[in-house]
Every structure is written in structure tokens, then in C-alpha cells.
Design a protein around this motif. Structure first.
Motif, mmCIF file in Angstrom:
data_model
loop_
_atom_site.group_PDB
_atom_site.id
_atom_site.type_symbol
_atom_site.label_atom_id
_atom_site.label_comp_id
_atom_site.label_asym_id
_atom_site.label_seq_id
_atom_site.Cartn_x
_atom_site.Cartn_y
_atom_site.Cartn_z
ATOM 1 N N SER A 92 3.033 4.341 -8.564
ATOM 2 C CA SER A 92 3.216 5.721 -9.020
ATOM 3 C C SER A 92 3.559 6.559 -7.803
ATOM 4 C CB SER A 92 1.931 6.255 -9.646
ATOM 5 O OG SER A 92 1.543 5.445 -10.732
ATOM 6 N N VAL A 93 4.634 7.346 -7.890
ATOM 7 C CA VAL A 93 5.067 8.138 -6.742
ATOM 8 C C VAL A 93 4.753 9.605 -7.000
ATOM 9 C CG1 VAL A 93 7.029 8.834 -5.320
ATOM 10 C CG2 VAL A 93 6.891 6.489 -6.176
ATOM 11 N N THR A 94 3.948 10.185 -6.103
ATOM 12 C CA THR A 94 3.634 11.608 -6.173
ATOM 13 C C THR A 94 4.178 12.354 -4.959
ATOM 14 O OG1 THR A 94 1.483 11.183 -5.150
ATOM 15 C CG2 THR A 94 1.548 11.272 -7.560
ATOM 16 N N ASP A 95 4.385 11.647 -3.857
ATOM 17 C CA ASP A 95 4.887 12.251 -2.626
ATOM 18 C C ASP A 95 6.051 11.402 -2.108
ATOM 19 O OD1 ASP A 95 5.413 13.233 -0.079
ATOM 20 O OD2 ASP A 95 3.319 13.173 0.585
ATOM 21 N N PRO A 96 7.294 11.938 -2.144
ATOM 22 C CA PRO A 96 8.450 11.153 -1.711
ATOM 23 C C PRO A 96 8.450 10.831 -0.221
ATOM 24 C CG PRO A 96 9.093 13.423 -2.117
ATOM 25 C CD PRO A 96 7.663 13.291 -2.556
ATOM 26 N N ASN A 97 7.638 11.528 0.554
ATOM 27 C CA ASN A 97 7.605 11.309 2.003
ATOM 28 C C ASN A 97 6.512 10.341 2.444
ATOM 29 O OD1 ASN A 97 9.771 13.154 2.560
ATOM 30 N ND2 ASN A 97 8.333 14.764 1.997
ATOM 31 N N LEU A 98 5.703 9.864 1.496
ATOM 32 C CA LEU A 98 4.638 8.924 1.815
ATOM 33 C C LEU A 98 5.243 7.544 2.073
ATOM 34 C CD1 LEU A 98 1.536 9.233 1.920
ATOM 35 C CD2 LEU A 98 1.477 8.352 -0.412
ATOM 36 N N PRO A 99 4.983 6.950 3.250
ATOM 37 C CA PRO A 99 5.556 5.627 3.519
ATOM 38 C C PRO A 99 4.902 4.544 2.663
ATOM 39 C CG PRO A 99 4.080 6.261 5.290
ATOM 40 C CD PRO A 99 4.173 7.445 4.363
ATOM 41 N N VAL A 100 5.617 3.459 2.490
ATOM 42 C CA VAL A 100 5.087 2.288 1.796
ATOM 43 C C VAL A 100 4.855 1.223 2.863
ATOM 44 C CG1 VAL A 100 5.532 0.540 0.033
ATOM 45 C CG2 VAL A 100 6.362 2.884 -0.309
ATOM 46 N N HIS A 155 0.851 -1.196 0.000
ATOM 47 C CA HIS A 155 0.000 0.000 0.000
ATOM 48 C C HIS A 155 0.882 1.239 0.000
ATOM 49 C CE1 HIS A 155 -3.933 -1.678 1.298
ATOM 50 N NE2 HIS A 155 -3.194 -2.589 1.907
ATOM 51 N N SER A 156 0.473 2.231 -0.753
ATOM 52 C CA SER A 156 1.072 3.554 -0.645
ATOM 53 C C SER A 156 -0.009 4.550 -1.053
ATOM 54 C CB SER A 156 2.300 3.702 -1.532
ATOM 55 O OG SER A 156 2.896 4.971 -1.330
ATOM 56 N N GLY A 157 -0.400 5.394 -0.110
ATOM 57 C CA GLY A 157 -1.510 6.306 -0.387
ATOM 58 C C GLY A 157 -2.750 5.495 -0.724
ATOM 59 N N LYS A 158 -3.352 5.770 -1.884
ATOM 60 C CA LYS A 158 -4.568 5.060 -2.310
ATOM 61 C C LYS A 158 -4.257 3.849 -3.184
ATOM 62 C CE LYS A 158 -7.361 9.212 -2.044
ATOM 63 N NZ LYS A 158 -8.149 10.197 -2.761
ATOM 64 N N GLN A 159 -2.972 3.596 -3.436
ATOM 65 C CA GLN A 159 -2.592 2.477 -4.293
ATOM 66 C C GLN A 159 -2.447 1.195 -3.480
ATOM 67 O OE1 GLN A 159 0.486 3.681 -7.425
ATOM 68 N NE2 GLN A 159 0.746 5.194 -5.789
ATOM 69 N N LYS A 160 -2.871 0.084 -4.085
ATOM 70 C CA LYS A 160 -2.790 -1.221 -3.423
ATOM 71 C C LYS A 160 -2.467 -2.255 -4.501
ATOM 72 C CE LYS A 160 -5.748 -4.432 -0.873
ATOM 73 N NZ LYS A 160 -7.089 -4.619 -0.305
ATOM 74 N N LEU A 161 -1.365 -2.965 -4.310
ATOM 75 C CA LEU A 161 -0.921 -3.983 -5.257
ATOM 76 C C LEU A 161 -0.624 -5.267 -4.494
ATOM 77 C CD1 LEU A 161 1.626 -1.704 -7.113
ATOM 78 C CD2 LEU A 161 -0.635 -2.331 -7.940
ATOM 79 N N LYS A 162 -0.724 -6.425 -5.170
ATOM 80 C CA LYS A 162 -0.442 -7.667 -4.467
ATOM 81 C C LYS A 162 0.299 -8.666 -5.342
ATOM 82 C CE LYS A 162 -4.243 -10.792 -4.570
ATOM 83 N NZ LYS A 162 -5.315 -11.423 -3.883
ATOM 84 N N THR A 163 1.051 -9.525 -4.655
ATOM 85 C CA THR A 163 1.787 -10.596 -5.321
ATOM 86 C C THR A 163 0.851 -11.784 -5.515
ATOM 87 O OG1 THR A 163 2.509 -11.689 -3.289
ATOM 88 C CG2 THR A 163 3.926 -9.924 -4.140
ATOM 89 N N ARG A 164 1.369 -12.795 -6.165
ATOM 90 C CA ARG A 164 0.640 -14.057 -6.284
ATOM 91 C C ARG A 164 0.748 -14.825 -4.957
ATOM 92 N NH1 ARG A 164 4.494 -18.042 -7.241
ATOM 93 N NH2 ARG A 164 6.544 -17.143 -7.574
#
Length: 168
Positions: free
Chosen positions: A59-67, A33-42
Motif C-alpha cells: 500500500s503506497v501512502t508516501d511516493p517518496n518513501l524508499p522501498v 520493506h516500505s515504512g511499516k510494511q514487510k512482505l516476503k517471498t517463498r
């Protein structure tokens, strides 16, 4: 995406000594997760040491947003069980990327550009290196999972510049 800085490719390599959430094993997968993005592995079936080798791109829009990385155990007939989580910052890595042009030429592959020590402020289980690899800077990390009895996840970060983005 007017504020797009670039893309962060996260190579989710493997899990090590993950927690048992089924009878004798687990069916782990990773959600990033980062911001509103959510991705997953198999999902890797019946493994406490899964090899995902999946590439996820944020997609990175804020370099200070944690992952945030969360490991789950896939269950067919019930809700998936959480197997731990880890947060990490990309700010230090992006600072190194800003200065990569000064490093180009003359440095051999494998040159360590920066070292990040494990601390109470990060989830690193060992020293993390930002390394020159085939002309690109990558960051290798072993993340210790929190809120669980055991487990680590190995990842690698790679930056992708996008033509027309505002850059870092």
C-alpha cells in the motif's frame, strides 16, 4: 488508510549469482520493506540463481518513501543469514504513472516511456525501463545487492489504482 495513493505490485522475478551462505549453496528468500510494511517471498532451496516469480503488493501512502529489498538465506536451526540488500525509489515511476493518460491510445506494447540510468544514488545494475505493457506502465529493474560480495535481483513494478483512493 485515508492517505492511500494506490497499490504497488512488485513482481520479484529471480536472483542472479547470489552469495553462498551454506556449505555450497543457499536457500534464498526476499523481504520487501516500505515504512511499516514487510512482505516476503517463498524460500527457494539450494539455489544461487533462484526463480521466485512471487508477487508482493504494498500500500503506497508516501511516493517518496524508499522501498528496501533484502535477501536472506533460510536456516532451520539458526538465525537466517543476510545475503545483501538494495534500496530503490518509486518516485520516478509514479511520475510516469501520472502522465499515462496522455500516452493512452496509439502506442504499441513494448514502447519505452522512460529510461533510468544506474548511478551512485540507486542500486540499479543496468539501465531500467518504464515500458507500456498490455495497456499498463511497468518498470523493469535489475538491482545490485549491497553489503555482500555478489548478487542481483530482477523485479518488475506495476501500479494498481484503487477506486476511492486519493490517487497520485
Amino acid at each position: 488508510m485515508d492517505n492511500l495513493l494506490g497499490l504497488l505490485r512488485i513482481h520479484v522475478k529471480r536472483g542472479v549469482n547470489l552469495a553462498i551462505r551454506d556449505i555450497s549453496s543457499s536457500d534464498p528468500y526476499v523481504v520487501v520493506h516500505s515504512g511499516k510494511q514487510k512482505l516476503k517471498t517463498r524460500v527457494v532451496k539450494q539455489s544461487l540463481n533462484p526463480e521466485w516469480n512471487d508477487h508482493l503488493t504494498l500500500s503506497v501512502t508516501d511516493p517518496n518513501l524508499p522501498v528496501k529489498l533484502t535477501v536472506y538465506d533460510y536456516d532451520l536451526l539458526s538465525a537466517d543469514d543476510k545475503m545483501g540488500e538494495a534500496d530503490f525509489s518509486i518516485a520516478t515511476y509514479l511520475e510516469a504513472i501520472k502522465f499515462r493518460h496522455t500516452l493512452e491510445g496509439g502506442l504499441p506494447d513494448g514502447t519505452i516511456i522512460m529510461k533510468i540510468q544506474p548511478s551512485r544514488q540507486n542500486c540499479l545494475s543496468e539501465e531500467s525501463h518504464i515500458v507500456l505493457n498490455q495497456g499498463k506502465l511497468v518498470q523493469n529493474m535489475f538491482l545490485r545487492l549491497q553489503h555482500v560480495e555478489c548478487g542481483e535481483v530482477e523485479i518488475q513494478l506495476e501500479w494498481i489504482d484503487i477506486p476511492g483512493s486519493r490517487g497520485i
